[in-house]
Design a protein around this motif. Sequence first.
Motif, mmCIF file in Angstrom:
data_model
loop_
_atom_site.group_PDB
_atom_site.id
_atom_site.type_symbol
_atom_site.label_atom_id
_atom_site.label_comp_id
_atom_site.label_asym_id
_atom_site.label_seq_id
_atom_site.Cartn_x
_atom_site.Cartn_y
_atom_site.Cartn_z
ATOM 1 N N ASP A 62 -29.977 20.114 11.025
ATOM 2 C CA ASP A 62 -30.338 19.768 9.905
ATOM 3 C C ASP A 62 -30.225 20.522 8.785
ATOM 4 O O ASP A 62 -29.816 20.253 7.643
ATOM 5 N N THR A 65 -26.408 21.016 7.733
ATOM 6 C CA THR A 65 -26.161 20.131 6.965
ATOM 7 C C THR A 65 -26.679 19.931 5.490
ATOM 8 O O THR A 65 -26.044 19.946 4.558
ATOM 9 N N ARG A 66 -28.001 20.342 5.261
ATOM 10 C CA ARG A 66 -28.696 20.635 4.001
ATOM 11 C C ARG A 66 -27.893 21.538 3.283
ATOM 12 O O ARG A 66 -27.444 21.325 2.124
ATOM 13 N N GLN A 69 -24.317 20.359 2.212
ATOM 14 C CA GLN A 69 -24.566 19.291 0.940
ATOM 15 C C GLN A 69 -24.903 19.952 -0.235
ATOM 16 O O GLN A 69 -24.346 19.722 -1.160
ATOM 17 N N GLU A 183 -30.264 27.165 -0.686
ATOM 18 C CA GLU A 183 -31.204 25.836 -0.139
ATOM 19 C C GLU A 183 -31.740 26.322 1.116
ATOM 20 O O GLU A 183 -32.831 25.583 1.060
#
Length: 186
Positions: A62, A65-66, A69, A183
């Motif tokens: 997760d 992936t964040r 992105q 992020e």
Amino acid sequence: MKKTSVRTRVLTGAVAGAALAAATVGAVSASAETAETPAAPAAVKVDTQNKNLAQSTGLTIDAATRAAQATLDAAAKAGQHVSVAVVDRDGVTRVLLKGDGAGPQSPESAQRKAFTAVSWNAPTSELAKRLAQAPNLKDIPGTLFLAGGAPVQSKGAPVAAIGVAGAPSGDLDEQFAQAGVAELAK
């Protein structure tokens, strides 16, 4: 009657053997499903004090992936078409996203930049400068000493890296990679 070649006979035999093996496995599997199976054993407790074990820290899928992105979003905001790769501490690709319009070479370049950044725990722009003193570094398989890779650290140690490729300059690639690292700090 036409005589068949040895190759044809061998292939036919191999296909027939594979079909027979598949049928046998299917039958055994089907009978195993109907037989009574004992309950699964309880989870084994791990002795964390055991000096033979190593623990490692890594990004969840997760989080990776964040980060990927966020990297793509930063590039899109700048009007750039890039690919982004997030690798774990061992350089294994966890996430690879090829942005719309990114060049065909960009996914592999992004992976190699990420691998390089995590291997040396340094941004690839800094590592590219080291080539002047050690030009043989570029000969290490899987590496790419161009700006665009940024390590992800936990307590100063590398746990992952983000690589970006496809922008007109490595400086932009690395800027987008840093957006992905940022992020993860949120």
